[in-house]
Design an enzyme around this catalytic site. Sequence first.
Site, mmCIF file in Angstrom:
data_model
loop_
_atom_site.group_PDB
_atom_site.id
_atom_site.type_symbol
_atom_site.label_atom_id
_atom_site.label_comp_id
_atom_site.label_asym_id
_atom_site.label_seq_id
_atom_site.Cartn_x
_atom_site.Cartn_y
_atom_site.Cartn_z
ATOM 1 N N TYR A 1 38.123 42.573 34.813
ATOM 2 C CA TYR A 1 37.635 41.290 34.288
ATOM 3 C C TYR A 1 36.918 40.498 35.402
ATOM 4 O O TYR A 1 35.985 39.750 35.153
ATOM 5 C CB TYR A 1 38.762 40.492 33.624
ATOM 6 C CG TYR A 1 38.236 39.508 32.593
ATOM 7 C CD1 TYR A 1 37.434 39.930 31.543
ATOM 8 C CD2 TYR A 1 38.532 38.145 32.678
ATOM 9 C CE1 TYR A 1 36.935 39.042 30.601
ATOM 10 C CE2 TYR A 1 38.041 37.244 31.748
ATOM 11 C CZ TYR A 1 37.246 37.698 30.711
ATOM 12 O OH TYR A 1 36.747 36.814 29.786
ATOM 13 N N LYS B 1 36.068 32.082 33.701
ATOM 14 C CA LYS B 1 36.934 31.527 32.634
ATOM 15 C C LYS B 1 37.917 30.499 33.210
ATOM 16 O O LYS B 1 38.281 29.535 32.531
ATOM 17 C CB LYS B 1 37.701 32.644 31.921
ATOM 18 C CG LYS B 1 36.841 33.551 31.034
ATOM 19 C CD LYS B 1 36.196 32.839 29.867
ATOM 20 C CE LYS B 1 35.645 33.813 28.830
ATOM 21 N NZ LYS B 1 34.810 33.150 27.811
#
Length: 256
Positions: A156, A163
């Site tokens: 990720y 995020k």
Amino acid sequence: MPQLLKERTALVLGLANRWSLAYAIARAFRREGAQLILTYQGDRQQETVEELARELGASRVMSCDVTQEADMERLSEMLRAEGDDLHAVVHSIAFANKDDLARPFYMTSRDGFLLAHEISCYSLVAVARAVAPVMRQGGSITTLTYLGSQRVLPNYNVMGVAKAALEASVRYLASELGPQQIRVNAISAGPIKTASARGIKDFSKILEAVSEKAPLRRPTEPDEVADTAVFLASHLGRGVTGNIVYVDSGYQIMGL
Ligand code: NAD
Ligand code: IMJ
């Protein structure tokens, strides 16, 4: 049951195809009686999105690439020209270079880092600035996030960092727009097989691991995310702002 978004106008950004979380959310908003304004990234998606927009009975659809200042200006102008109040906004947009999701995080280039943050985080700030003037009776802004902001998850990488910044932006925006009765929240969804998940190494294994470990013992469904978006956009969510709501079969609470 009465419709939860009757006589409300909603703007949904980030619809690319039938698998997009934005599509499930737009469909749920329509079911609840909302008037829909949809935006998509650009030419490549135009045909698909216009067809979906017709199917959804959207009242307006326009392209808006969030990296283009001129597109953000056009969005502001369109909303102003519509003249109607806007009640709900859903920001369902993220992007990082594929390479940056495949090699170690510490190899992220300056450009790759900035691009991921521009599209996946700064765009929420720009959207909030564009919509706030037409949310004249207050309203709700919701974005989509993922657990990789809080925990280290394989591959990720720079998206997790973007995020984390997105979730912090939700809190600052909620604090500043609260006095205008504009609420700002994020939904942290469990892994779902959309275009943004396709091609991610070992994605099926991640889905299996979640189903095994999550309290509900099943993967997250797009419609579950969409119904939470309805709640946040509706009168039922009126007391909720600055929050990250996990819609992930409960996966997030588990230690082992
Ligand atoms: P998706 O690929 O359907 O949606 C991503 C959208 O971002 C696309 O519509 C794409 O066009 C748009 N986008 C990218 N760059 C853009 C730009 N420059 N300007 C405008 N739009 C741009 O995939 P999705 O899974 O529906 O993703 C939507 C959101 O949900 C993302 O924020 C994603 O991080 C989040 N999310 C997804 C999952 C998952 O497992 N699928 C889980 C948690 C959170
Ligand atoms: C994305 C990458 C790595 C692991 C991942 C994901 N897991 C999940 C996702 C476990 C659930 C999907 N997700 C939450 C995202 O936010 C995806 C963002 C994304 C995906 C791509 C793929 C294609 C591309 N760029 C991308 N940029 C952002 O070129």
